[in-house]
Design a protein around this motif. Sequence first.
Motif, mmCIF file in Angstrom:
data_model
loop_
_atom_site.group_PDB
_atom_site.id
_atom_site.type_symbol
_atom_site.label_atom_id
_atom_site.label_comp_id
_atom_site.label_asym_id
_atom_site.label_seq_id
_atom_site.Cartn_x
_atom_site.Cartn_y
_atom_site.Cartn_z
ATOM 1 N N MET A 1 -3.342 3.453 -3.886
ATOM 2 C CA MET A 1 -4.290 2.359 -4.074
ATOM 3 C C MET A 1 -3.559 1.232 -4.788
ATOM 4 O O MET A 1 -2.917 1.434 -5.810
ATOM 5 C CB MET A 1 -5.494 2.812 -4.900
ATOM 6 C CG MET A 1 -6.526 1.709 -5.110
ATOM 7 S SD MET A 1 -7.892 2.201 -6.166
ATOM 8 C CE MET A 1 -8.905 3.079 -5.005
ATOM 9 N N SER B 1 -16.267 2.636 -1.090
ATOM 10 C CA SER B 1 -15.091 3.272 -1.705
ATOM 11 C C SER B 1 -15.160 4.790 -1.641
ATOM 12 O O SER B 1 -14.136 5.457 -1.790
ATOM 13 C CB SER B 1 -14.919 2.801 -3.153
ATOM 14 O OG SER B 1 -15.991 3.246 -3.958
ATOM 15 N N HIS C 1 0.808 -1.222 0.000
ATOM 16 C CA HIS C 1 0.000 0.000 0.000
ATOM 17 C C HIS C 1 0.842 1.273 0.000
ATOM 18 O O HIS C 1 0.339 2.354 0.261
ATOM 19 C CB HIS C 1 -0.957 -0.002 1.189
ATOM 20 C CG HIS C 1 -2.081 -0.976 1.016
ATOM 21 N ND1 HIS C 1 -1.911 -2.334 1.147
ATOM 22 C CD2 HIS C 1 -3.372 -0.786 0.702
ATOM 23 C CE1 HIS C 1 -3.060 -2.946 0.932
ATOM 24 N NE2 HIS C 1 -3.958 -2.036 0.659
ATOM 25 N N HIS D 1 -11.048 -0.041 -3.240
ATOM 26 C CA HIS D 1 -11.421 -0.060 -4.650
ATOM 27 C C HIS D 1 -12.931 0.069 -4.820
ATOM 28 O O HIS D 1 -13.701 -0.447 -4.008
ATOM 29 C CB HIS D 1 -10.965 -1.370 -5.315
ATOM 30 C CG HIS D 1 -9.491 -1.473 -5.435
ATOM 31 N ND1 HIS D 1 -8.707 -1.970 -4.430
ATOM 32 C CD2 HIS D 1 -8.654 -1.145 -6.442
ATOM 33 C CE1 HIS D 1 -7.443 -1.937 -4.804
ATOM 34 N NE2 HIS D 1 -7.381 -1.441 -6.028
ATOM 35 N N MET E 1 -8.469 4.214 0.283
ATOM 36 C CA MET E 1 -7.737 3.290 -0.585
ATOM 37 C C MET E 1 -8.559 2.076 -1.003
ATOM 38 O O MET E 1 -8.039 1.115 -1.568
ATOM 39 C CB MET E 1 -6.460 2.816 0.105
ATOM 40 C CG MET E 1 -5.524 3.926 0.469
ATOM 41 S SD MET E 1 -5.071 4.927 -0.974
ATOM 42 C CE MET E 1 -4.281 6.297 -0.152
#
Length: 155
Positions: free
Chosen positions: A14, A69, A5, A76, A74
């Motif tokens: 991300m 999200s 990360h 997805h 971060m």
Amino acid sequence: MEFTHFNEDGRAHMVNVDEKNDTKRVAIAIGSIKMKKETVDLIKNGKIKKGDVLSVAQVAGIMGAKRTSDLIPMCHNIFITGADIKFEINEDEIKIQATVSTVGKTGVEMEALTAVSTSALTIYDMCKAVDKDMEIGNITLIKKTGGKSGEYIKK
């Protein structure tokens, strides 16, 4: 263990999931909201002035899963193929369980945890006029399937 990360400058980013395989993924999370017995009775008898608490909390949990999200930087943006919220009403608490599924490159653990949290916060919001002592807690992932790491079941 390699942390993925962070970019080469040590800053958060991300994670790129391009190379991951699409798999069916399911996550189940639980949590609870403790309250006065009288508050539980009001909920069960449809006497909360803001409306049907559990119906609204169920929809809120599903919406929370779909918007995860937008809340977690971060996380997805994924296509959720299913989301369900269940409640267990006890004498002085309501237990919440969220099951979220997808077919994709990344799991739905955060979506399930967000669904439980959003449901609990909605119950709090709808009942705070009659019970400011409510406590939200014990939010945890209890199961996840799919992906490279396979199945996880909390012990």
